[in-house]
Structures are given as C-alpha cells and as structure tokens.
Design a protein around this motif. Structure first.
Motif, PDB file in Angstrom:
ATOM      1  N   UNK A  40      43.802  10.387  52.783  1.00 62.14           N
ATOM      2  CA  UNK A  40      45.224  10.123  52.958  1.00 62.14           C
ATOM      3  C   UNK A  40      45.965  10.402  51.655  1.00 62.14           C
ATOM      4  N   UNK A  41      47.269  10.556  51.762  1.00 57.91           N
ATOM      5  CA  UNK A  41      48.158  10.585  50.607  1.00 57.91           C
ATOM      6  C   UNK A  41      48.622   9.147  50.384  1.00 57.91           C
ATOM      7  N   UNK A  51      43.977  11.202  42.062  1.00 60.59           N
ATOM      8  CA  UNK A  51      42.705  10.540  41.747  1.00 60.59           C
ATOM      9  C   UNK A  51      42.223   9.716  42.944  1.00 60.59           C
ATOM     10  N   UNK A  52      43.151   9.017  43.584  1.00 56.16           N
ATOM     11  CA  UNK A  52      42.763   8.193  44.734  1.00 56.16           C
ATOM     12  C   UNK A  52      42.314   9.068  45.912  1.00 56.16           C
ATOM     13  N   UNK A  53      43.022  10.187  46.122  1.00 61.30           N
ATOM     14  CA  UNK A  53      42.622  11.109  47.198  1.00 61.30           C
ATOM     15  C   UNK A  53      41.241  11.691  46.911  1.00 61.30           C
ATOM     16  N   UNK A  54      41.002  12.048  45.648  1.00 62.83           N
ATOM     17  CA  UNK A  54      39.693  12.590  45.275  1.00 62.83           C
ATOM     18  C   UNK A  54      38.584  11.575  45.544  1.00 62.83           C
ATOM     19  N   UNK A  55      38.802  10.339  45.128  1.00 63.69           N
ATOM     20  CA  UNK A  55      37.799   9.301  45.356  1.00 63.69           C
ATOM     21  C   UNK A  55      37.504   9.121  46.837  1.00 63.69           C
ATOM     22  N   UNK A  56      38.580   9.145  47.650  1.00 62.87           N
ATOM     23  CA  UNK A  56      38.406   8.986  49.104  1.00 62.87           C
ATOM     24  C   UNK A  56      37.620  10.161  49.673  1.00 62.87           C
ATOM     25  N   UNK A  57      37.935  11.379  49.240  1.00 58.84           N
ATOM     26  CA  UNK A  57      37.216  12.548  49.749  1.00 58.84           C
ATOM     27  C   UNK A  57      35.752  12.536  49.339  1.00 58.84           C
ATOM     28  N   UNK A  58      35.489  12.061  48.120  1.00 59.13           N
ATOM     29  CA  UNK A  58      34.108  12.003  47.632  1.00 59.13           C
ATOM     30  C   UNK A  58      33.356  10.809  48.211  1.00 59.13           C
ATOM     31  N   UNK A  59      34.102   9.825  48.751  1.00 61.67           N
ATOM     32  CA  UNK A  59      33.468   8.590  49.193  1.00 61.67           C
ATOM     33  C   UNK A  59      32.962   7.764  48.021  1.00 61.67           C
TER      34      UNK A  59
END
Lengths: 219, 219
Positions: free
Chosen positions: A197-198, B64-72
């Motif tokens: 998500x954004x 940074x938050x989107x990256x963390x979410x995509x990486x799990x």
C-alpha cells in the motif's frame, strides 16, 4: 442502486508469475519479472505525467529494453513476443474465481478496469475463465489516460452509470488505490506477495481477496 | 546568450551507494537500496499524476514502509532518520567535480534542478564540495510539482531567465529526460550503472558525464 465494483486485472486477479520462465531464460533470474513490471509502471506513470499517451503494450516492450539496459544484459529478440503472448494467457490467482462469484452472487455489478488495451484484457479474462462474471470490461486505453490518472476512473464510472461514492476500486497496487481515492471511489487493497500500500493514501479496507469481497458486500 | 545547464543531483552527480550500509543492516541486502529509490520514484510519480503534492523527503519515508511491506520485513525504527541524514552527506561521483568545472570554464551557467527540498540539496552540494560551481540551486518543491512534471522545468527556466531551446537538462534517469524533452529543453543522459533511458523518448545525447559536458560545450 447495486454496489459497483471495479477490479484491476494484472496481479490483482491474474498471476503474472506465469511470465517468470521467459525472464529466467532471458536474464537468468526470475526476479527480473517483477523488475520488468516495475519498469513498465514507471514508464506508464512518466508518460501519464507528461501527457504523451502510449498504450500499455507499447510501454511493456519499452520496459523490456530499459530492464536490459539497467541489467547490462542484451534483450533476446523473441522476448517481447513471448511476453505479449503470455500476458494474454495468465492463470487466475487461486482465490479469484470464488471471490468474483461471491461478489456477483451478492448483487454487485463487476467491471474489469485495466490499463491493458481492450483486446488484451478480453483475451485475458476469456483464457482465465472469468469473462462471464463481469457486467463489463473497460480499459484506460479507451480514454487515452492510464490509471492512476483521474480520467481512467471517471471512464469506469460513466460506462457503468455509477456514482463514485457507491463504487469500489479493488486492486493489489498502492498506486491504483491512490488514484481511485483521488477520484472519489471507495477502495479495497488486495494483499498479494510482493505488493504494498501507499501509506500516504491507504485503502478503506485491505486483506485477501475473499475477505475484501465479504467486506464490500457487507456495505 | 550563454548555454544554461540544469543538472539533476541524486545519482546524476552524487553517489547514492553511500546509503547501502543502512539498507544492508535493515534488510540484509544492499540491493534493497535501489529498490527503495524505485519505490520513492513510483510514489513521486503517482502523487504527481493525482496532483496531491508531497515533498520528496516525506515520499522517501513512505517508500521505506512500502519497501518493507513488499519484502515482508519490518522497517527498523531508526532507518528513516539514518536515510534522511545520509542523503545530505552523499559523496560526488568521481567524475562530477571535473565535469562541472569544465562546463563552467566553458562559459555555461549551471543550475542544480532537483526534486529534493531546497535545504536538502543545499546541504548535499555543500557537503560534496560542489556548491561554488553553481550559479543557482533550484528545487521542484518551490513550485510544488516534482519532475517530470512540466512546471518543475518551467520553474528552472524562469529562475535562470533562460529559453528552453538554449538550455540543457542533464540527468542519469530516463524519466527526467522524458519530462525535460516534453518541456522543450535539450537533453543529455548520463550513463551510470543500473540506469536506463526511455527508448520512447531518448535524450539528444548520452554518455559518461565528461563526454556529455564536452558535447554540450561544442554546441
């Protein structure tokens, strides 16, 4: 008025990992497939910002060349055709069919709303066995403005004869949710591996597709 | 009228790999740094399309938050501050200083034109020892429209008192070249590892920064 649900197609309903073998053969690493799709999106967004419209299939091929350049590897001559052909034959995610049947059974009108040109999305949904579940199949190409551009969502609303406030956009991409929110729709983020998500524009609801379908029907 | 040269800063002049240790410590892989910058760009483009302006530093933290979410993977609480601080202390690429001196010595007026907020780019150029080489330092933040949005380039032209046809935009990013072309500027793509041109909107010239500087001076 029944609830109108606009559904993104690539990654939200269909599994792009069927493309992985082509990327593994071309570049030696299946992770280059999500990199390619990110390049495609970057090009799509850039051309939407500058107002220089190109269709999503053309951008997809340009993204292959950008990927090859970034990797410092040649792009095999047959890769663009392989990708174009396989994009029309992607399998649905395992939860897609049941969730769409549940939404439709609950009285929602379903519309595919995608950046793919119409012939591509029509072939995709037919191959995936999903075509009969939709009231309509719509493409941003018709209005020459790709999502997340406002005109793409307004095209969906107009074609469906729906109000934004009574409509949902369902997608596995934060950028699509951001655009739909800006156009006034209610939004549902579908959690798929590798997607995010954004945080600056979160969806109204988020979760697996089955859960999201239940929440939408609950109103 | 002397040639006016607008130069992108991040990656074009400065080396973002100084951020790698923070990303390696946070996510166990230095390749997450270019992934973060790609996320940042995707968010910047998305918000430019929807017209919901956010400054580049805010978008950097959301990325940074989107990256963390995509990486799990969780985002360490101190990572945003580490990234923000190190962004102000990036080293120049080894060829940057000599190329800017050559351009300036050849009579060109140099302007930094960046998506970073002004205080960030001013700190960056001072730390990198490049501040004295520029006639002016400009930010898209001033006009609340990030590159590749047209208003960012028009802001540069207006601030420099320059005509588009007599001006160059120099960048290591295809999306920046695409935007500058659409705004009528001449364009030079700087080849850096991991970067690519947009084959649908190629620059007028491309090559290493030193070569590009020579071509610009040759007229």
């Amino acid at each position: 008025m029944p609830t109108t649900v606009f559904l993104d197609v690539n990654e939200t309903l269909l599994d792009l990992s069927a493309l992985d073998p082509h990327f593994t053969a071309a570049f030696g690493d299946a992770q280059t497939r999500p990199k390619w799709f990110a390049e495609l999106l970057q090009l799509a967004l850039t051309h939407t910002v500058t107002g220089d419209y190109r269709d999503f299939s053309v951008l997809g091929e340009a993204a292959l060349h950008a990927l090859g350049q970034k990797l410092g590897q040649p792009v095999p001559a047959d890769l663009p055709n392989q990708v174009r052909a396989t994009m029309r034959q992607l399998p649905p995610h395992p939860d897609t069919h049941a969730a769409l049947e549940r939404l439709r059974g609950g009285g929602a009108a379903l519309y595919a709303l995608t950046n793919n040109p119409l012939p591509v999305v029509q072939a995709q949904l037919e191959h995936a066995g999903l075509g009969d579940l939709f009231t309509g199949v719509l493409s941003a190409d018709t209005v020459q403005t790709l999502k997340p551009g406002r005109a793409a969502y307004l095209h969906g609303l107009q074609a469906a004869g729906a109000d934004a406030a009574d409509s949902w956009l369902v997608a596995a991409h934060g950028w699509d949710i951001t655009g739909a929110r800006a156009a006034g729709l209610r939004t549902a983020f579908v959690t798929r591996p590798g997607q995010a998500q954004n945080s600056l524009a979160p969806a109204d609801v988020s979760g697996p597709l089955a859960e999201v379908a239940g929440t939408i029907l609950a109103g």
